[in-house]
Every structure is written in structure tokens, then in C-alpha cells.
Design a protein around this motif. Structure first.
Motif, PDB file in Angstrom:
ATOM      1  N   UNK A 311     -64.198  44.050 -80.845  1.00 56.26           N
ATOM      2  CA  UNK A 311     -65.508  43.908 -81.652  1.00 56.26           C
ATOM      3  C   UNK A 311     -66.202  45.273 -81.889  1.00 56.26           C
ATOM      4  N   UNK A 312     -66.285  46.051 -80.894  1.00 59.77           N
ATOM      5  CA  UNK A 312     -66.805  47.435 -81.254  1.00 59.77           C
ATOM      6  C   UNK A 312     -65.872  48.228 -82.077  1.00 59.77           C
ATOM      7  N   UNK A 313     -64.727  48.448 -81.859  1.00 61.00           N
ATOM      8  CA  UNK A 313     -63.609  48.998 -82.536  1.00 61.00           C
ATOM      9  C   UNK A 313     -63.782  48.667 -84.079  1.00 61.00           C
ATOM     10  N   UNK A 314     -64.131  47.558 -84.438  1.00 57.71           N
ATOM     11  CA  UNK A 314     -64.320  47.037 -85.597  1.00 57.71           C
ATOM     12  C   UNK A 314     -65.544  47.504 -86.366  1.00 57.71           C
ATOM     13  N   UNK A 315     -66.485  47.381 -85.348  1.00 56.92           N
ATOM     14  CA  UNK A 315     -67.980  47.915 -85.899  1.00 56.92           C
ATOM     15  C   UNK A 315     -67.857  49.423 -86.285  1.00 56.92           C
ATOM     16  N   UNK A 316     -66.982  50.136 -85.720  1.00 62.61           N
ATOM     17  CA  UNK A 316     -66.811  51.458 -85.885  1.00 62.61           C
ATOM     18  C   UNK A 316     -65.950  51.902 -86.852  1.00 62.61           C
ATOM     19  N   UNK A 317     -65.395  50.584 -87.562  1.00 63.76           N
ATOM     20  CA  UNK A 317     -64.146  51.006 -88.436  1.00 63.76           C
ATOM     21  C   UNK A 317     -63.076  52.004 -88.078  1.00 63.76           C
ATOM     22  N   UNK A 318     -62.884  51.739 -86.667  1.00 59.95           N
ATOM     23  CA  UNK A 318     -61.643  52.399 -86.253  1.00 59.95           C
ATOM     24  C   UNK A 318     -60.350  51.783 -86.194  1.00 59.95           C
ATOM     25  N   UNK A 319     -60.570  50.489 -86.560  1.00 58.71           N
ATOM     26  CA  UNK A 319     -59.409  49.651 -86.701  1.00 58.71           C
ATOM     27  C   UNK A 319     -59.495  48.498 -87.725  1.00 58.71           C
ATOM     28  N   UNK A 320     -58.314  48.123 -88.416  1.00 57.18           N
ATOM     29  CA  UNK A 320     -58.553  47.128 -89.469  1.00 57.18           C
ATOM     30  C   UNK A 320     -59.505  45.912 -89.221  1.00 57.18           C
ATOM     31  N   UNK A 321     -60.099  45.717 -90.474  1.00 53.22           N
ATOM     32  CA  UNK A 321     -61.370  44.607 -90.057  1.00 53.22           C
ATOM     33  C   UNK A 321     -60.614  43.216 -89.899  1.00 53.22           C
ATOM     34  N   UNK A 322     -59.435  43.114 -90.054  1.00 54.87           N
ATOM     35  CA  UNK A 322     -58.690  41.820 -89.782  1.00 54.87           C
ATOM     36  C   UNK A 322     -58.031  41.625 -88.502  1.00 54.87           C
ATOM     37  N   UNK A 323     -58.066  42.890 -87.582  1.00 57.54           N
ATOM     38  CA  UNK A 323     -57.486  43.026 -86.100  1.00 57.54           C
ATOM     39  C   UNK A 323     -58.013  41.640 -85.478  1.00 57.54           C
ATOM     40  N   UNK A 324     -56.878  41.083 -84.871  1.00 52.33           N
ATOM     41  CA  UNK A 324     -57.314  39.916 -84.008  1.00 52.33           C
ATOM     42  C   UNK A 324     -56.768  39.920 -82.610  1.00 52.33           C
ATOM     43  N   UNK A 325     -57.275  39.067 -81.896  1.00 57.06           N
ATOM     44  CA  UNK A 325     -56.927  38.898 -80.380  1.00 57.06           C
ATOM     45  C   UNK A 325     -55.224  38.338 -80.380  1.00 57.06           C
ATOM     46  N   UNK A 326     -55.095  37.402 -81.418  1.00 61.37           N
ATOM     47  CA  UNK A 326     -53.841  36.856 -81.256  1.00 61.37           C
ATOM     48  C   UNK A 326     -52.624  37.998 -81.553  1.00 61.37           C
ATOM     49  N   UNK A 327     -52.931  38.973 -82.382  1.00 57.39           N
ATOM     50  CA  UNK A 327     -51.943  40.013 -82.519  1.00 57.39           C
ATOM     51  C   UNK A 327     -51.940  41.044 -81.479  1.00 57.39           C
ATOM     52  N   UNK A 328     -53.261  41.001 -80.829  1.00 69.06           N
ATOM     53  CA  UNK A 328     -53.424  42.136 -79.603  1.00 69.06           C
ATOM     54  C   UNK A 328     -52.882  41.856 -78.418  1.00 69.06           C
ATOM     55  N   UNK A 329     -53.115  40.581 -78.132  1.00 68.68           N
ATOM     56  CA  UNK A 329     -52.885  39.984 -76.487  1.00 68.68           C
ATOM     57  C   UNK A 329     -51.913  38.759 -76.484  1.00 68.68           C
ATOM     58  N   UNK A 330     -51.089  38.942 -75.580  1.00 67.94           N
ATOM     59  CA  UNK A 330     -50.239  37.745 -75.166  1.00 67.94           C
ATOM     60  C   UNK A 330     -50.720  37.240 -73.899  1.00 67.94           C
ATOM     61  N   UNK A 331     -51.276  36.052 -73.671  1.00 68.73           N
ATOM     62  CA  UNK A 331     -51.878  35.695 -72.524  1.00 68.73           C
ATOM     63  C   UNK A 331     -50.801  34.695 -71.938  1.00 68.73           C
ATOM     64  N   UNK A 332     -49.650  34.739 -72.135  1.00 68.66           N
ATOM     65  CA  UNK A 332     -48.562  33.872 -71.388  1.00 68.66           C
ATOM     66  C   UNK A 332     -48.134  34.258 -70.120  1.00 68.66           C
ATOM     67  N   UNK A 333     -48.229  35.467 -69.847  1.00 69.11           N
ATOM     68  CA  UNK A 333     -47.637  36.128 -68.541  1.00 69.11           C
ATOM     69  C   UNK A 333     -48.517  36.211 -67.421  1.00 69.11           C
ATOM     70  N   UNK A 334     -50.094  36.206 -67.653  1.00 71.43           N
ATOM     71  CA  UNK A 334     -50.783  36.360 -66.369  1.00 71.43           C
ATOM     72  C   UNK A 334     -52.038  35.205 -66.748  1.00 71.43           C
ATOM     73  N   UNK A 335     -52.801  35.149 -65.531  1.00 69.23           N
ATOM     74  CA  UNK A 335     -53.953  34.286 -65.514  1.00 69.23           C
ATOM     75  C   UNK A 335     -54.932  35.205 -66.286  1.00 69.23           C
ATOM     76  N   UNK A 336     -55.679  34.366 -66.971  1.00 74.10           N
ATOM     77  CA  UNK A 336     -56.894  35.086 -67.912  1.00 74.10           C
ATOM     78  C   UNK A 336     -58.206  34.591 -67.422  1.00 74.10           C
ATOM     79  N   UNK A 337     -59.233  35.216 -67.789  1.00 79.00           N
ATOM     80  CA  UNK A 337     -60.523  34.898 -67.375  1.00 79.00           C
ATOM     81  C   UNK A 337     -61.780  35.331 -68.188  1.00 79.00           C
TER      82      UNK A 337
END
Length: 337
Positions: A311-337
């Protein structure tokens, strides 16, 4: 009488296991590293034969900053990396080139974490707390780096405009260090072992802690190419299995201090080949041990911290506004919290 080091024995034992299973040869992989103690788990995993146990032969590829590592992984020149989120990494993830697959360095309440530092000149001019940083020159490696993120989170909590900080991109950590010591920049934030060495010199002063400004900061992540995630899952799992054993040894040696002196000394020797290698081992040893921060067991990932950073990257217009967690992270390999 022939003597063999524990490191050599571990590698030899792993090779023997592979031979016994009929494995033809180890699969070569390239792992990006920075010359920082926080990259020690990969070094330990290689030195103790944990990668070899998984049938992997590692070549380390050195980098001076996080963003070029992401580019190298996207291009296939490097297979795995462990470093901070950057604008470049997020943009590459949006293009379907890379994925975060785990967590690494983590700010935790019980462990002293990253420090906010100022030059001697700035300190003498009255910069005594992070609230005094408005209008000052703050060193970063590149725009969109973790240093950029930390600087803005400090500004946000202190209540002055982000634009009041003059960000100075210097491309590489050694250049930031040199600029801080010489007074060409006023401030910077960095992991405690580097901070301790700088403040000891009397040319740099500590004025605060990053943990006071960012809750549960997932400082670095583990990532690989999207192609590996989609088409070579077994390789990713093997890499994470070996890395996790290196993480366990790192935490035991330097954070929890449950490892024996003899074994931790051996680990320091492995790390010294890549970190503080320009110093004699006896001089590098305390710098390697000092100020170690926890690295997440089994590469667990703090997803809420990753979301905040995105969200910070988006607020600074450093990444595309449509950037999503789904494209950024694959949570199937490790435990998340």
C-alpha cells in the motif's frame, strides 16, 4: 593423520547420501546474496551441506542492492533471492515474472532491531531524535527500496510531510555508509550489526529504532521466478527445506545463542567467506555476531506487513495502482501470519 572439517564432512555425507539413492548429479542453482549478515542462512545451508542433501549445487551471485537481484531472478540469471521488497520486485510480479514465497528478516519485540542513524555533523547541528529529520538528507539505495519505505514511515509517525525528507539515492549500501560517515547525507536506517560498527567509530550517532515506527516489519522476503513457482515446485520446496535448516542454525548461533561456542565459531567462519571478508576473521567475528535480528523459522511470512508495504508503494506511485497481493505472493509454500 588425515583431518576433515565438519563442513567438509557434512558436504561429503550429503554427497554419499545422494550417491546411495542413485542420484546422477546435483542440480545447479544460483542464489543471489548481499554482503550482509542477514543473508547468512543461505551461506550456512551451503557450508553445512543442507543444499547438497536436497540434491542442489549452489552458486552464490553477489549484489550491492535489492532491486537488481529481483531483475536477475525475473530474467532467469538467478534462481532465488532473499532481500527487501522493492518497487522493481512488485512491478516484476505484476508482469508475472517473480513471486514472494516466504519471509526472512523480521522485526520482533524481544530482539533489538534496525537503528536510525545520523552523521556527526547532523547530530552536532541538533538532530537528536527522528522528529528532527524534517528538511534533512536521508540516504537510500534506490527509489522504492526498503530504506525509502522506512524513511517515509518515520515521517508519517513523526507528523511531518514525507516530502520534507530529502531522499538521496546512492545505489549501494557501501556508498550510503561512506556518505553518512563523511556527512554528505544526514541520516539512514540499517540493521543493528552495521549500525553498531558505525556508532562505535564516533562519526555516526543512533537517534531511534525502526520498530518504534513500523509494527511487525517483515524486513526481507524470499522470492523466486514465477516460472519456478508454476513449473518447478519441487525445486522451490527443496530450496526452502535447505534454507530453513540454515535459518535454524543462524537463530541458534546468533539470536537465541543455544548453539555451542565451537559450532557457532564454525558458522562464523562460513559467513566470513562472504561477509566482512576484507577483515581478518578475528576482527570480523564480533561484527558478524553483533546485533543479529531474528529470521523467521521455516521462512514463515508476515502477510500483513507485506500488505502494508504494498500500500505504501501504491501511495507513492512507485508501482501500478492495480498491483495486487495475489500476483505478488504465493502463500502455498510456507506458513503465514
Amino acid at each position: 593423520m588425515l583431518k576433515i572439517t565438519r563442513r567438509a564432512f557434512a558436504v561429503l555425507a550429503a554427497a554419499t547420501v545422494l550417491a546411495g539413492t542413485g542420484a546422477a548429479s546435483a542440480e545447479p542453482i544460483k542464489v543471489g546474496i548481499l554482503s550482509l549478515v542477514s543473508h547468512s542462512p543461505s551461506i550456512i545451508a551451503e557450508g553445512k551441506g543442507y543444499f547438497a542433501e536436497q540434491g542442489l549445487e549452489v552458486e552464490f551471485v553477489p549484489f550491492q542492492a535489492a532491486q537488481p537481484m529481483a531483475v536477475a531472478i525475473a530474467s532467469g540469471d538467478v534462481d532465488f533471492g532473499m532481500t527487501a521488497m522493492t518497487a522493481g520486485l512488485i512491478s516484476l510480479a505484476e508482469k508475472g515474472a517473480v513471486k514472494i514465497i516466504g519471509g526472512a528478516l523480521q522485526e520482533t519485540p524481544e530482539i533489538d532491531g534496525q537503528k536510525i542513524l545520523v552523521s556527526k555533523a547532523a547530530h552536532e547541528a541538533g538532530v537528536k531524535t527522528p522528529g528532527d529529520l524534517a528538511g534533512k538528507r536521508y540516504g537510500i539505495t534506490t527509489a522504492g527500496s526498503s530504506f525509502h519505505y522506512m524513511a517515509h514511515k518515520i515521517a508519517d509517525k513523526e507528523g511531518f510531510e514525507r516530502s520534507a525528507l530529502e531522499l538521496v539515492p546512492l545505489n549501494a549500501v557501501p556508498a550510503v555508509i561512506a556518505s553518512l560517515k563523511s556527512g554528505q547525507i544526514d541520516a539512514w536506517s540499517i540493521v543493528p550489526n552495521i549500525a553498531a560498527g558505525l556508532t562505535k567509530s564516533g562519526e555516526v550517532f543512533e537517534i531511534g529504532k525502526v520498530s518504534d515506527y513500523i509494527d511487525g516489519y517483515q524486513v526481507t522476503t524470499v522470492f523466486t521466478s514465477a516460472d519456478n513457482v508454476a513449473n518447478n515446485r519441487e525445486l522451490v520446496e527443496k530450496y526452502l527445506a535447505a534454507l530453513s535448516k540454515g535459518v535454524a542454525d543462524y537463530n541458534a548461533a546468533f539470536v537465541d545463542k543455544t548453539m555451542s561456542d565451537e559450532d557457532s565459531t564454525e558458522v562464523v567462519g562460513m559467513i566470513h567467506e562472504y561477509v566482512y571478508s576484507d577483515r581478518p576473521l578475528d576482527a570480523a567475528d564480533p561484527a558478524i555476531r553483533a546485533g543479529a535480528m531474528r529470521i523467521n523459522e521455516d521462512a514463515k511470512l508476515n502477510v500483513s506487513s507485506i500488505e502494508d508495504q504494498l500500500e505504501w508503494f501504491k501511495s507513492e506511485n512507485l508501482v501500478p495502482a492495480e498491483a495486487s497481493m495475489d500476483k505478488l505472493v504465493d502463500t502455498s509454500f510456507v506458513e503465514t501470519f
